[in-house]
Design a protein around this motif. Structure first.
Motif, PDB file in Angstrom:
ATOM      1  N   GLY A  93       0.747  -1.397   0.125  1.00 42.44           N
ATOM      2  CA  GLY A  93       0.068  -0.062   0.039  1.00 42.44           C
ATOM      3  C   GLY A  93       1.070   1.409  -0.006  1.00 42.44           C
ATOM      4  N   GLY A  94       2.012   1.140  -0.599  1.00 43.93           N
ATOM      5  CA  GLY A  94       3.106   2.346  -0.415  1.00 43.93           C
ATOM      6  C   GLY A  94       2.956   2.829  -1.724  1.00 43.93           C
ATOM      7  N   HIS A  95       4.246   3.529  -2.090  1.00 48.44           N
ATOM      8  CA  HIS A  95       4.511   4.519  -3.362  1.00 48.44           C
ATOM      9  C   HIS A  95       5.778   3.770  -3.991  1.00 48.44           C
ATOM     10  CE1 HIS A  95       5.115   7.467  -6.469  1.00 48.44           C
ATOM     11  NE2 HIS A  95       3.930   7.669  -6.397  1.00 48.44           N
ATOM     12  N   PRO A  96       5.921   3.306  -5.089  1.00 45.82           N
ATOM     13  CA  PRO A  96       7.217   2.712  -5.757  1.00 45.82           C
ATOM     14  C   PRO A  96       8.299   3.656  -5.501  1.00 45.82           C
ATOM     15  CG  PRO A  96       5.397   2.587  -7.448  1.00 45.82           C
ATOM     16  CD  PRO A  96       5.058   3.257  -6.230  1.00 45.82           C
ATOM     17  N   LYS A  97       8.125   5.068  -5.632  1.00 47.64           N
ATOM     18  CA  LYS A  97       9.101   5.946  -5.520  1.00 47.64           C
ATOM     19  C   LYS A  97       9.828   5.739  -3.972  1.00 47.64           C
ATOM     20  CE  LYS A  97      10.197  11.017  -5.961  1.00 47.64           C
ATOM     21  NZ  LYS A  97       9.470  12.180  -6.055  1.00 47.64           N
ATOM     22  N   THR A  98       8.975   5.936  -2.926  1.00 44.78           N
ATOM     23  CA  THR A  98       9.339   5.594  -1.668  1.00 44.78           C
ATOM     24  C   THR A  98      10.066   4.220  -1.360  1.00 44.78           C
ATOM     25  OG1 THR A  98       7.258   6.997  -0.835  1.00 44.78           O
ATOM     26  CG2 THR A  98       8.543   5.855   0.807  1.00 44.78           C
ATOM     27  N   TRP A  99       9.544   3.350  -1.847  1.00 40.95           N
ATOM     28  CA  TRP A  99       9.989   1.999  -1.790  1.00 40.95           C
ATOM     29  C   TRP A  99      11.395   1.906  -2.345  1.00 40.95           C
ATOM     30  CZ3 TRP A  99      11.647  -1.975  -5.193  1.00 40.95           C
ATOM     31  CH2 TRP A  99      11.629  -3.329  -4.695  1.00 40.95           C
ATOM     32  N   THR A 100      11.598   2.502  -3.515  1.00 39.78           N
ATOM     33  CA  THR A 100      12.794   2.256  -4.246  1.00 39.78           C
ATOM     34  C   THR A 100      13.989   3.380  -3.458  1.00 39.78           C
ATOM     35  OG1 THR A 100      11.608   2.200  -6.407  1.00 39.78           O
ATOM     36  CG2 THR A 100      13.807   3.007  -6.491  1.00 39.78           C
ATOM     37  N   TYR A 101      13.842   4.294  -3.300  1.00 38.99           N
ATOM     38  CA  TYR A 101      14.657   5.367  -2.763  1.00 38.99           C
ATOM     39  C   TYR A 101      14.954   4.928  -1.046  1.00 38.99           C
ATOM     40  CZ  TYR A 101      14.827   8.615  -6.367  1.00 38.99           C
ATOM     41  OH  TYR A 101      15.135   9.307  -7.532  1.00 38.99           O
ATOM     42  N   ASN A 102      14.182   4.318  -0.293  1.00 38.65           N
ATOM     43  CA  ASN A 102      14.372   3.596   0.950  1.00 38.65           C
ATOM     44  C   ASN A 102      15.232   2.676   0.954  1.00 38.65           C
ATOM     45  OD1 ASN A 102      12.781   5.356   2.330  1.00 38.65           O
ATOM     46  ND2 ASN A 102      11.269   4.019   2.653  1.00 38.65           N
ATOM     47  N   ASN A 103      15.206   1.852  -0.200  1.00 36.71           N
ATOM     48  CA  ASN A 103      15.920   0.648  -0.664  1.00 36.71           C
ATOM     49  C   ASN A 103      17.408   1.210  -1.022  1.00 36.71           C
ATOM     50  OD1 ASN A 103      14.126  -1.416   0.038  1.00 36.71           O
ATOM     51  ND2 ASN A 103      13.446  -1.874  -1.846  1.00 36.71           N
ATOM     52  N   ILE A 104      17.457   2.184  -1.596  1.00 38.47           N
ATOM     53  CA  ILE A 104      18.673   2.638  -2.258  1.00 38.47           C
ATOM     54  C   ILE A 104      19.331   3.078  -0.784  1.00 38.47           C
ATOM     55  CG2 ILE A 104      20.001   4.487  -3.334  1.00 38.47           C
ATOM     56  CD1 ILE A 104      17.798   4.410  -5.632  1.00 38.47           C
ATOM     57  N   ASP A 105      18.949   3.952   0.033  1.00 38.76           N
ATOM     58  CA  ASP A 105      19.668   4.206   1.206  1.00 38.76           C
ATOM     59  C   ASP A 105      20.001   2.857   1.877  1.00 38.76           C
ATOM     60  OD1 ASP A 105      18.838   6.860   0.568  1.00 38.76           O
ATOM     61  OD2 ASP A 105      17.121   6.770   2.029  1.00 38.76           O
ATOM     62  N   ASP A 106      19.046   2.114   2.037  1.00 38.68           N
ATOM     63  CA  ASP A 106      19.482   0.899   2.695  1.00 38.68           C
ATOM     64  C   ASP A 106      20.979   0.307   2.026  1.00 38.68           C
ATOM     65  OD1 ASP A 106      17.505   1.154   4.406  1.00 38.68           O
ATOM     66  OD2 ASP A 106      16.376  -0.388   3.791  1.00 38.68           O
ATOM     67  N   MET A 107      20.921   0.041   0.879  1.00 37.57           N
ATOM     68  CA  MET A 107      21.669  -0.860   0.188  1.00 37.57           C
ATOM     69  C   MET A 107      23.153   0.059   0.311  1.00 37.57           C
ATOM     70  SD  MET A 107      19.978  -2.693  -3.089  1.00 37.57           S
ATOM     71  CE  MET A 107      21.476  -3.505  -3.676  1.00 37.57           C
ATOM     72  N   VAL A 108      23.256   1.431   0.028  1.00 39.46           N
ATOM     73  CA  VAL A 108      24.275   2.390   0.305  1.00 39.46           C
ATOM     74  C   VAL A 108      25.031   2.062   1.696  1.00 39.46           C
ATOM     75  CG1 VAL A 108      25.036   4.702   0.332  1.00 39.46           C
ATOM     76  CG2 VAL A 108      23.542   3.980  -1.556  1.00 39.46           C
ATOM     77  N   GLU A 109      24.275   2.008   2.690  1.00 40.93           N
ATOM     78  CA  GLU A 109      24.455   1.884   4.104  1.00 40.93           C
ATOM     79  C   GLU A 109      25.160   0.356   4.065  1.00 40.93           C
ATOM     80  OE1 GLU A 109      24.830   4.151   6.593  1.00 40.93           O
ATOM     81  OE2 GLU A 109      24.353   5.451   5.050  1.00 40.93           O
ATOM     82  N   GLN A 110      24.932  -0.446   3.270  1.00 42.61           N
ATOM     83  CA  GLN A 110      25.472  -1.995   3.472  1.00 42.61           C
ATOM     84  C   GLN A 110      26.611  -1.990   2.540  1.00 42.61           C
ATOM     85  OE1 GLN A 110      22.359  -5.186   2.757  1.00 42.61           O
ATOM     86  NE2 GLN A 110      21.175  -3.227   2.561  1.00 42.61           N
ATOM     87  N   MET A 111      26.883  -1.054   1.472  1.00 37.35           N
ATOM     88  CA  MET A 111      27.923  -1.154   0.973  1.00 37.35           C
ATOM     89  C   MET A 111      28.999  -0.581   1.148  1.00 37.35           C
ATOM     90  SD  MET A 111      26.646  -0.384  -3.176  1.00 37.35           S
ATOM     91  CE  MET A 111      25.401  -1.364  -4.041  1.00 37.35           C
ATOM     92  N   LYS A 112      28.884   0.656   1.802  1.00 35.64           N
ATOM     93  CA  LYS A 112      29.956   1.672   2.433  1.00 35.64           C
ATOM     94  C   LYS A 112      30.935   0.776   3.401  1.00 35.64           C
ATOM     95  CE  LYS A 112      28.487   6.059   1.297  1.00 35.64           C
ATOM     96  NZ  LYS A 112      28.515   7.602   1.712  1.00 35.64           N
ATOM     97  N   PRO A 113      30.386  -0.095   4.400  1.00 35.31           N
ATOM     98  CA  PRO A 113      31.416  -0.724   5.072  1.00 35.31           C
ATOM     99  C   PRO A 113      32.273  -1.757   4.327  1.00 35.31           C
ATOM    100  CG  PRO A 113      29.345  -0.892   6.090  1.00 35.31           C
ATOM    101  CD  PRO A 113      28.957   0.049   4.633  1.00 35.31           C
ATOM    102  N   LEU A 114      31.972  -1.971   3.130  1.00 33.39           N
ATOM    103  CA  LEU A 114      32.836  -3.103   2.303  1.00 33.39           C
ATOM    104  C   LEU A 114      34.165  -2.182   2.069  1.00 33.39           C
ATOM    105  CD1 LEU A 114      30.304  -4.575   0.070  1.00 33.39           C
ATOM    106  CD2 LEU A 114      31.575  -5.729   1.834  1.00 33.39           C
ATOM    107  N   GLY A 115      34.289  -0.684   2.213  1.00 35.68           N
ATOM    108  CA  GLY A 115      35.427   0.002   1.881  1.00 35.68           C
ATOM    109  C   GLY A 115      35.698  -0.022   0.231  1.00 35.68           C
ATOM    110  N   LEU A 116      34.654   0.151  -0.430  1.00 33.53           N
ATOM    111  CA  LEU A 116      34.909   0.111  -1.954  1.00 33.53           C
ATOM    112  C   LEU A 116      35.533   1.225  -2.434  1.00 33.53           C
ATOM    113  CD1 LEU A 116      31.447  -1.668  -2.714  1.00 33.53           C
ATOM    114  CD2 LEU A 116      33.636  -2.729  -2.716  1.00 33.53           C
ATOM    115  N   SER A 117      36.387   1.329  -3.464  1.00 33.83           N
ATOM    116  CA  SER A 117      36.944   2.855  -3.615  1.00 33.83           C
ATOM    117  C   SER A 117      36.139   3.427  -4.726  1.00 33.83           C
ATOM    118  CB  SER A 117      38.416   2.253  -4.628  1.00 33.83           C
ATOM    119  OG  SER A 117      38.066   1.342  -5.659  1.00 33.83           O
ATOM    120  N   LEU A 118      34.842   3.591  -4.382  1.00 35.57           N
ATOM    121  CA  LEU A 118      33.935   4.256  -5.299  1.00 35.57           C
ATOM    122  C   LEU A 118      33.817   6.053  -5.223  1.00 35.57           C
ATOM    123  CD1 LEU A 118      30.927   1.836  -4.563  1.00 35.57           C
ATOM    124  CD2 LEU A 118      32.287   1.850  -6.763  1.00 35.57           C
TER     125      LEU A 118
END
Length: 846
Positions: A93-118
């Motif tokens: 019952g949400g919005h695709p935009k909200t769902w997508t950007y929340n997921n992006i925030d979550d994945m960035v938070e998961q990626m950054k601890p890997l120490g990637l040279s991005l």
């Protein structure tokens, strides 16, 4: 140094890299550039170990290239449009935009601890209006250049999701999301003219030297170049001839009927007849994929029309057949059932004749239930072939037939491609709006570029099936950009393959006010190393190659970027065992690895219940056999995860994640940390073993460098394990050990960058290890001055000696006989024979 504390070390060095800005990419004209890119992820919200492996591989290359003096571009973004977001919105019952950007925030938070040279400053998502606005600008440029057009077409239609599906989104005849049986439906669609570039896209594959051969073959097969015969069958009733195209004109004598597509003009002209209408409705069920057509029941309808065989004059019936597609060839075929299984199944079902046109040499057995389809290169015996052939291969017969028919003026040889134009229209909300307006007076009118982006409205609902844009009057209803009269926006959005077909170019200038910036595109393109799964070997890569060419035509990429990816690497998957029990309803219940305890060969849950263990399988959320990278990082640190996914298997093969493997990797990294600590405490000085250690150091430099440059990461890590053991056992002096340990840190830095920085700093390395120049092997040190020669006594190996490689045979014999092991066996006696093979072995016969 204290005990190896990954959490403390990794946070500290990530902060140091961030403050120094060492991964921010800027044009530096006098410096060689290197662009490394991993296929960007869909923002599902959950990072998995497959992501970790993919990004770590790219990170190893990026960090290595930084240390070899390159100006590196290593960006990250998100492929963010598509049906999953709409499905999630409908489910919660949400919005695709909200769902997508929340997921992006979550994945960035998961990626950054890997120490990637991005370079995180360049990050974007394809659902950002800034990105898809430029995609709309590209669409308008393509439209102006004739690279995109609109036509009626038969498509795969999902009746539940109410959208068009690409062929790869049809699985087993069903929609990949809804599971509904797919239908064929005719709609007005937008298409990219990729077929115009088919020959160029095929020919250019030969120049992609750094692509896997299997990927190039898959693309070549998909493009599908073939030469055949196009000719007409005259109708007995005097109507327009039925034109057919065939790649096997050599089997024309075996023709038993002419088949047409349910969408052929003749079939359409028969609509209105209830019997025909019922058949066409049934025939159009099922998708347009080859798999769907091949596996579907063969259905036919006898039109009553007769045509004349162009050579014999025999009358053949015309049938509508559900396995013939309108958009390949002419939408009409002649059937030779003896040599085509699909035609044979059809003829057996409808009791049509089966005529053998050739036999295997020495075997005149007529075709039974299976068609005789030999390889085109196999020689066969022909039956009364009209071109006079007796024994010939299929290839020879095809060419002879085309020559014969052309000579008689009955047809012409034609080259066609399997590749069809790319239908990009999708009837869904969460995608890039197609920037055109439909006006009753002006027709299809391109939106003005100054009005881009045409943004998606936020106020939509998913309470009923179909495209919310169709029922959004304040967004849909607009003034015509040309005449100002009331008009309607195009409510179809673009296939998400469009979004991923040019993102690599946008990364070169992600904030530019045009799709690309000429200077940045000229500097950064091409992608030097592209990394991703082989599942994208065909469509994504083919579409990206098309887009690069189209963007060049429109002035957005230099000619040198028409092939955008110089090198491609397709990595294997990360797998894990599946743990399951049986639920109360008899259906399997899947358990996460963290819920299971392994006791020997038995796996149990916390309540003591045993679970069934399915051997290693691809990590899948549906089977719960996924390992959360954050759990691994919290337990062992990012460097352990990185080291393990690189070390256990060649990168092109699958790797199985195991808890024991992760523990072993963590233990080794702790050992490296401890060795560095102990070396730092040693007194500086020189020892006799210094040269031996430094020699091994140069060998490690050489082997690890070769491993990284050839994607042999597991081989490089195997060498690092060996060099660590050599360093730990060495009796060299403190100065040599420090030099060797600092070099070890540099060689490990692309794989375990945090640990490398800690060791580098402890042992007096200047600045950041990530920026230290890559060590260069001294070629002279790679040549051993001494060789180890085993000593065999009466055929059994008893000892070995280390001697200068150019030592005289007599001197080697003296040394061998003086060895205590030899003396012990001889017990004062003289050997009967001594054989010295220089540089290899000493054989003593007692």
């Amino acid at each position: 140094m204290s005990r190896y504390n990954a959490a403390e070390i990794e946070a500290r060095w990530q902060d140091a890299w961030e403050k120094a800005g060492i991964f921010r990419a800027e044009r530096k004209e006098g410096k060689p550039k290197y662009y490394v890119l991993e296929m960007f992820p869909y923002p599902s919200g959950k990072l998995h170990m497959g992501h970790v492996r993919n990004y770590t591989m790219g990170d190893v290359i990026a960090r290595y290239k930084i240390s070899t003096g390159h100006n590196v571009l290593h960006p990250m973004g998100f492929d963010a449009f598509g049906m999953p977001a709409e499905n999630a919105a409908m489910a919660i019952g949400g919005h695709p935009k909200t769902w997508t950007y929340n997921n992006i925030d979550d994945m960035v938070e998961q990626m950054k601890p890997l120490g990637l040279s991005l370079d995180w400053d360049r990050m974007f998502a394809t659902c950002d209006p800034e990105y898809y606005g430029q995609q709309q600008a590209l669409f308008l440029d393509f439209l102006q250049e004739g690279l995109v057009y609109r036509k009626n077409a038969v498509v795969n239609w999902d009746p539940v999701d109410m959208t068009v599906l690409a062929n790869e989104q049809v699985e087993g005849g069903r929609g990949w999301r809804s599971g509904a049986i797919v239908e064929r439906k005719e709609l007005t669609q937008w298409f990219f003219k990729i077929s115009d570039m088919a020959d160029e896209l095929l020919g250019a594959l030969d120049g992609l030297d750094n692509w896997p051969a299997k990927v190039k073959l898959m693309q070549a097969n998909w493009i599908g170049k073939s030469r055949g015969l196009q000719f007409g069958f005259e109708r007995v009733d005097g109507g327009e001839p039925i034109v057919v195209y065939t790649t096997r004109p050599d089997t024309l004598n075996g023709a038993s009927f002419v088949g047409i597509s349910p969408d052929h003009p003749i079939a359409k002209a028969m609509e209105g007849n209830p019997e025909v209408d019922a058949f066409l409705a049934e025939a159009r069920k099922g998708g347009t994929t080859e798999e769907a057509i091949e596996t579907a029941e063969k259905l036919g309808y006898d039109t009553g029309i007769k045509v004349k065989h162009p050579l014999t004059g025999a009358e053949l019936p015309v049938w509508i057949a559900n396995f013939i597609l309108m958009d390949y060839g002419t939408g009409a075929i002649f059937a030779c059932p003896a040599h085509d299984q699909r035609d044979l199944d059809f003829c057996r079902k409808y009791d049509l004749p089966v005529i053998d046109t050739f036999f295997a040499l020495g075997d005149d057995t007529p075709v039974g239930k299976e068609a005789f389809v030999p390889a085109k290169t196999e020689k066969v015996r022909w039956v009364d072939h009209f071109a006079g052939l007796a024994e010939a291969t299929g290839e020879e017969a095809i060419n002879a037939t085309i020559d014969f028919m052309e000579g008689k003026g009955l047809g012409e040889g034609v080259t066609k491609f399997r590749l069809r134009d790319w239908g990009l229209s999708r009837q869904r909300y969460w995608g890039c709006p197609i920037p055109v307006v439909h006006c009753e007076t002006c027709g299809v009118v391109p939106e003005k570029k100054e009005n881009l982006p045409v943004e998606l409205p936020d106020d939509v609902s998913f309470d009923q099936p179909g495209n919310p844009l169709d029922r959004h009057p304040t967004w849909r209803d607009v003034a015509c950009p040309s005449c100002g009269a009331p008009a309607k926006r195009e409510t179809d959005t673009m296939d998400t393959f469009v979004d991923s077909s040019w993102y690599f170019a946008r990364f070169t200038a992600p904030r530019a006010e045009t799709p690309t910036n000429a200077a940045d595109a000229e500097y950064w393109m091409n992608v030097d190393q592209y990394i991703g799964g082989v599942e994208h070997a065909i469509l994504h890569l083919l579409y990206a190659r098309f887009f690069a060419r189209a963007m060049h035509i429109c002035g957005h990429l230099p000619e040198s970027a028409k092939e955008p990816f110089d090198a491609l690497f397709t990595q294997g998957m990360v797998t894990h065992a599946i743990y399951k029990t049986e639920g109360a309803d008899g259906r399997p219940v899947y358990h996460y690895p963290e819920e299971v305890t392994l006791k020997g060969d038995t796996a149990v849950l916390e309540d003591g219940r045993e679970v069934d263990v399915v051997p290693s399988a691809k990590m899948s959320k549906s089977k719960n056999n996924v390992v959360n990278p954050l759990h691994i990082i919290e337990s062992y640190g990012a460097d352990t995860a990185r080291w393990f996914v690189l070390s256990d298997s060649p990168p092109e093969r699958d790797v199985e994640w195991t808890a024991s493997g992760a523990e072993a990797a963590h233990k080794h990294l702790g050992r490296v940390y401890r060795i560095a600590s102990e070396i730092d405490a040693e007194a500086t000085g020189q020892e006799a073993d210094d040269t031996a250690l430094i020699r091994e150091m140069h060998k490690a430099i050489h082997d690890v460098t070769m491993g990284v440059e050839s994607f042999g990461f597991n081989a490089a890590i195997a060498k690092l394990y060996g060099f660590t053991n050599t360093l730990a056992k060495s009796n060299a002096g403190g100065a040599a050990k420090k030099q060797a340990a600092r070099t070890l840190a540099q060689l490990m830095s692309p794989m375990t960058p945090h640990l490398a920085e800690a060791v580098w700093e402890t042992l007096g390395g200047e600045g950041l290890c990530a920026l230290a120049p890559w060590p260069v092997a001294d070629e002279a040190m790679l040549v051993d001055d001494e060789v180890v020669m085993p000593i065999q006594i009466n055929g059994k190996r008893r000892a070995e000696i280390s001697v200068p490689k150019d030592m005289d045979k007599a001197e080697v014999e003296k040394l061998a006989l003086a060895h205590h092991a030899v003396q012990k066996v001889l017990d004062g006696a003289t050997p009967k024979k001594v054989i010295v093979v220089p540089g290899r072995i000493v054989n003593v016969v007692a």
